[in-house]
Motif scaffolding. Sequence first.
Motif, short mmCIF file in Angstrom:
data_model
loop_
_atom_site.label_atom_id
_atom_site.label_comp_id
_atom_site.label_asym_id
_atom_site.label_seq_id
_atom_site.Cartn_x
_atom_site.Cartn_y
_atom_site.Cartn_z
N THR A 103 5.07 -6.15 -6.68
CA THR A 103 5.58 -4.86 -7.64
C THR A 103 4.45 -4.05 -7.94
O THR A 103 4.72 -3.02 -8.42
N VAL A 104 3.14 -4.01 -7.37
CA VAL A 104 2.25 -3.07 -7.68
C VAL A 104 1.53 -2.40 -6.25
O VAL A 104 1.10 -3.15 -5.46
N ARG A 105 1.55 -1.08 -6.13
CA ARG A 105 0.90 -0.57 -4.90
C ARG A 105 -0.58 -0.56 -5.13
O ARG A 105 -1.16 -0.21 -6.11
N ARG A 106 -1.47 -0.89 -4.15
CA ARG A 106 -2.89 -0.86 -4.41
C ARG A 106 -3.50 0.18 -3.54
O ARG A 106 -2.90 0.78 -2.41
N GLN A 165 14.15 -2.83 1.92
CA GLN A 165 13.48 -1.77 1.73
C GLN A 165 12.15 -1.76 2.84
O GLN A 165 11.48 -2.55 3.27
N MET A 166 11.93 -0.61 3.63
CA MET A 166 10.83 -0.53 4.28
C MET A 166 9.68 0.06 3.55
O MET A 166 9.64 0.84 2.72
N VAL A 167 8.61 -0.86 3.63
CA VAL A 167 7.20 -0.62 3.12
C VAL A 167 6.12 -0.64 3.81
O VAL A 167 6.21 -1.08 5.07
N LEU A 193 0.87 -1.35 0.12
CA LEU A 193 -0.08 -0.02 0.14
C LEU A 193 0.86 1.03 0.11
O LEU A 193 2.11 1.19 0.35
N ASP A 194 0.23 2.56 -0.46
CA ASP A 194 0.98 3.65 -0.18
C ASP A 194 1.06 3.86 1.23
O ASP A 194 0.50 3.22 2.20
#
Length: 298
Positions: A291-294, A244-246, A90-91
């Motif tokens: 690979t895709v932000r939802r 990477q922090m996400v 997610l963003d």
Amino acid sequence: MTTDEHAERFTLLRPLLFTIVYEILGSATESDDVLQDSYLRWAEVDLATVRDTRSYLARLVTRQTLNALRASARRREDYVGPWLPEPLLLDDVDPSADVVLAESVSMAMLVLLETLTPDERAVFVLREVFGFGYDEIAAAVGKSVTTVHQVAHRSREHVQARRRRFQPVDVAETMQITERFRTASVTGDMAGLLSLLAPNVTWTADSGGKATAARSPVVGAQKVAGLLIDLFRTGGRMPGMRIQMVNCNNGPAMVARIGDRPEGVLLIEIIDGKITNFYAVRNPDKLVAMTVRRQISR
């Protein structure tokens, strides 16, 4: 009515529809397939007969989702090791802005929903998260209103009996704990790690037999801390590895990548200032969605 109007209505509600499907299925990639199939059906609908687009589309995607969930039941029974939902990238949104939505897509809640039957899961999600009426839910799951009332009550009690107390997320505290955890893991600071972990912290890894991972949950601060230090030490020796922090499932997560390819995702659950659960997803099939932000919505 034109095809453009079909597309416009569907696109407007897509984040909500995706969220419904994902919470019932636990798979972002399968959710995309369900929405694609649902849109093809929607495109054939005479819009003059649709009184409430949100309710109609929720009913349509729920039916398709239940079909997909039942079709995948056997695959999950034969799965090697623990089964975890696909992580949802997610963003960086504030999870405290919508506490109900944040909890509903959390990995802990999705794991809990796995213990429900498909109908119970659909009814719970539609009622408790999205607030649909019992008559709307009955039409979506193909049950009588009376039956849906019973299913809703049963699933609500089941979830409430098993879920931990959920509170609005303190974003600053979460970021601080996550950063301290990352530093301690990378540097091999056992004492620092132990100070962050709850005594009964649990490590659950999902590999599907396609990657190296523990085949059963690891429980206890000392065991999990040792596992983490070994894991980060090994990862640090791999050429090109970066962490990477996400934001996954409205919570902190680390994704390990070699180049652009995700090798694994580690989701972190924090309750009352301590890390209580780690969810490690290593199955490459479940990392495709990273690979895709939802966008999610309710």
